[in-house]
Design a protein around this motif. Sequence first.
Motif, PDB file in Angstrom:
ATOM      1  N   TYR A  58      15.683  23.918  25.083  1.00 22.71           N
ATOM      2  CA  TYR A  58      15.320  22.500  25.206  1.00 22.71           C
ATOM      3  C   TYR A  58      15.249  21.838  23.827  1.00 22.71           C
ATOM      4  N   ALA A  59      14.733  22.561  22.843  1.00 27.15           N
ATOM      5  CA  ALA A  59      14.686  22.026  21.480  1.00 27.15           C
ATOM      6  C   ALA A  59      16.096  21.758  20.960  1.00 27.15           C
ATOM      7  N   ALA A  60      17.025  22.659  21.266  1.00 28.38           N
ATOM      8  CA  ALA A  60      18.415  22.478  20.835  1.00 28.38           C
ATOM      9  C   ALA A  60      19.031  21.246  21.492  1.00 28.38           C
ATOM     10  N   LYS A  61      18.705  20.991  22.758  1.00 26.00           N
ATOM     11  CA  LYS A  61      19.239  19.826  23.464  1.00 26.00           C
ATOM     12  C   LYS A  61      18.671  18.519  22.929  1.00 26.00           C
ATOM     13  N   LEU A  62      17.407  18.548  22.530  1.00 24.91           N
ATOM     14  CA  LEU A  62      16.750  17.336  22.046  1.00 24.91           C
ATOM     15  C   LEU A  62      17.062  17.024  20.582  1.00 24.91           C
ATOM     16  N   ALA A  63      17.542  18.020  19.834  1.00 22.56           N
ATOM     17  CA  ALA A  63      17.750  17.860  18.387  1.00 22.56           C
ATOM     18  C   ALA A  63      18.949  16.969  18.075  1.00 22.56           C
TER      19      ALA A  63
ATOM     20  N   GLY B 211      17.745  22.882  12.705  1.00 22.31           N
ATOM     21  CA  GLY B 211      16.709  23.657  12.028  1.00 22.31           C
ATOM     22  C   GLY B 211      15.381  22.923  11.995  1.00 22.31           C
ATOM     23  N   THR B 212      15.440  21.611  11.760  1.00 28.82           N
ATOM     24  CA  THR B 212      14.217  20.808  11.726  1.00 28.82           C
ATOM     25  C   THR B 212      13.521  20.831  13.078  1.00 28.82           C
ATOM     26  N   MET B 213      14.295  20.683  14.152  1.00 23.72           N
ATOM     27  CA  MET B 213      13.715  20.650  15.492  1.00 23.72           C
ATOM     28  C   MET B 213      13.164  22.006  15.886  1.00 23.72           C
ATOM     29  N   GLN B 214      13.909  23.087  15.603  1.00 23.84           N
ATOM     30  CA  GLN B 214      13.397  24.427  15.902  1.00 23.84           C
ATOM     31  C   GLN B 214      12.147  24.710  15.083  1.00 23.84           C
ATOM     32  N   GLY B 215      12.111  24.233  13.842  1.00 22.10           N
ATOM     33  CA  GLY B 215      10.933  24.414  13.000  1.00 22.10           C
ATOM     34  C   GLY B 215       9.726  23.687  13.551  1.00 22.10           C
ATOM     35  N   LEU B 216       9.957  22.484  14.078  1.00 21.16           N
ATOM     36  CA  LEU B 216       8.875  21.697  14.660  1.00 21.16           C
ATOM     37  C   LEU B 216       8.291  22.383  15.885  1.00 21.16           C
ATOM     38  N   VAL B 217       9.174  22.878  16.751  1.00 20.61           N
ATOM     39  CA  VAL B 217       8.714  23.583  17.957  1.00 20.61           C
ATOM     40  C   VAL B 217       7.995  24.871  17.580  1.00 20.61           C
ATOM     41  N   GLY B 218       8.558  25.607  16.607  1.00 20.70           N
ATOM     42  CA  GLY B 218       7.904  26.831  16.145  1.00 20.70           C
ATOM     43  C   GLY B 218       6.542  26.553  15.535  1.00 20.70           C
ATOM     44  N   MET B 219       6.424  25.416  14.827  1.00 22.36           N
ATOM     45  CA  MET B 219       5.143  25.058  14.223  1.00 22.36           C
ATOM     46  C   MET B 219       4.089  24.804  15.298  1.00 22.36           C
ATOM     47  N   THR B 220       4.467  24.091  16.360  1.00 17.72           N
ATOM     48  CA  THR B 220       3.481  23.787  17.400  1.00 17.72           C
ATOM     49  C   THR B 220       3.031  25.045  18.133  1.00 17.72           C
TER      50      THR B 220
END
Length: 439
Positions: free
Chosen positions: A358-363, A369-378
Amino acid sequence: MKVVEKLNMLCGREINRDLLFMKMNYFFAWGAYAPVIPFCATIGKQRGYSALAMGITLTGLQIPSLVVRPLLGSVTDAYQCRKLMFLIGEVLSALAVLGLIFLPGATVAESIADEIVFNTLLYWVFFFLLFFLYLGCVMRSLMEDTICVSLLGDNVHNYGQQRVWGAIGYGIISIVSGVVVDWFSIGQAHDDFRPGFVIAFICVAFDVYVSAKIKVEQVKKTETFSGNMKTVLTDFRVIVFLIATISFGFFYTFVLYFVIWYLEDITNLHHPEYEPHIKTIQGLSQTIQCFLGEVPFYFVSSYIIKKVGHMNVFSLTFVAYAIRFALYSIIENPVVALSVEIFHGITFALPYSAGVAYAAKLAPVAAEGTMQGLVGMTMKGIGIPMGNFVGGYIIKNLGIVDAFRIFSIGSLMVCIVVSTMNLIVKRMYKTENNVVQTS
């Protein structure tokens, strides 16, 4: 290269060389986690650190996830250095594991007062070795997921078929390291975790070798990158998604760190005859999680996500956590408790796959990388630290069994909240395309 060519001949079709090495990376990287990460709490317990002290410790270890993940994702997107950071993270993990091998052992009969623990040099050496291990893991895991979804392209829904090899590696190494630790601990007054650390170091060494062979290509950052990210971060779908990932990380903490603690406690209280084999039992719990839980669900994750929807997967996950924690709270036999580990597919593999996809679809383009990092951070920088602190506090004051009863009720409440918010999202985004993505 010759190995890949032979496989192509045997299979009668072209095998993606980079995805093959990606699978091998997942196998060795997650295999390296198995002898260390799940046992962190009990390693500290053996050293005399209370549940609260270890809860605080494990919370501190998540700082890299809170700070490094979004920063690293942005930097690697901007400067196109994913592979470099990927390899640096693996080398850092290897050095930390090497330090753990030579860390002086310690064992006590009773817990040491928390204020004394935090004033000892040995504790801080232990803490910083784990800290750098986690830092390396954060760098590697963020880059591997970002690289993996980039290699998959439009087939990102097949992420689970790559990630399943991490579960296989984790499951195999778990039982092997558990048996080896028990065997080396025969006749000793405490468990000797060093053989497990040696196994972890060997896995990391293999991981560095195969990761170096992965070809990484990045799309250049566009001028509208910042604007696109601002639009994404103000999208209510993303806000609900991030709340779900925080909650997922919060409950996953109790499985990741405290199930091992739970197995040890119920063994000591109700079945002391199993004590000589406790590391084997704990290792077997990880193996069951992987082979009977994660592996099947990684293979079917693509199908389930398409049928159910990304966000509905999280609602299903929280119901499964409630059942899982309730079962822990009533089971007194550690061998019987192993049967509960089959829930790990629904409570980890399925939501993890849904989250990455889902993160890949929304990015936005070039911002993967920024979006995966954001999801990983949460998940790992907010959810897991919260779980560590809250879990450590409750377990110290109420005990592990009552703690799981509370976690079960909490998971059901979160399920209601997330499901309600998802219904609101569906009403806000009524076009067919958006409903598919948010359902």
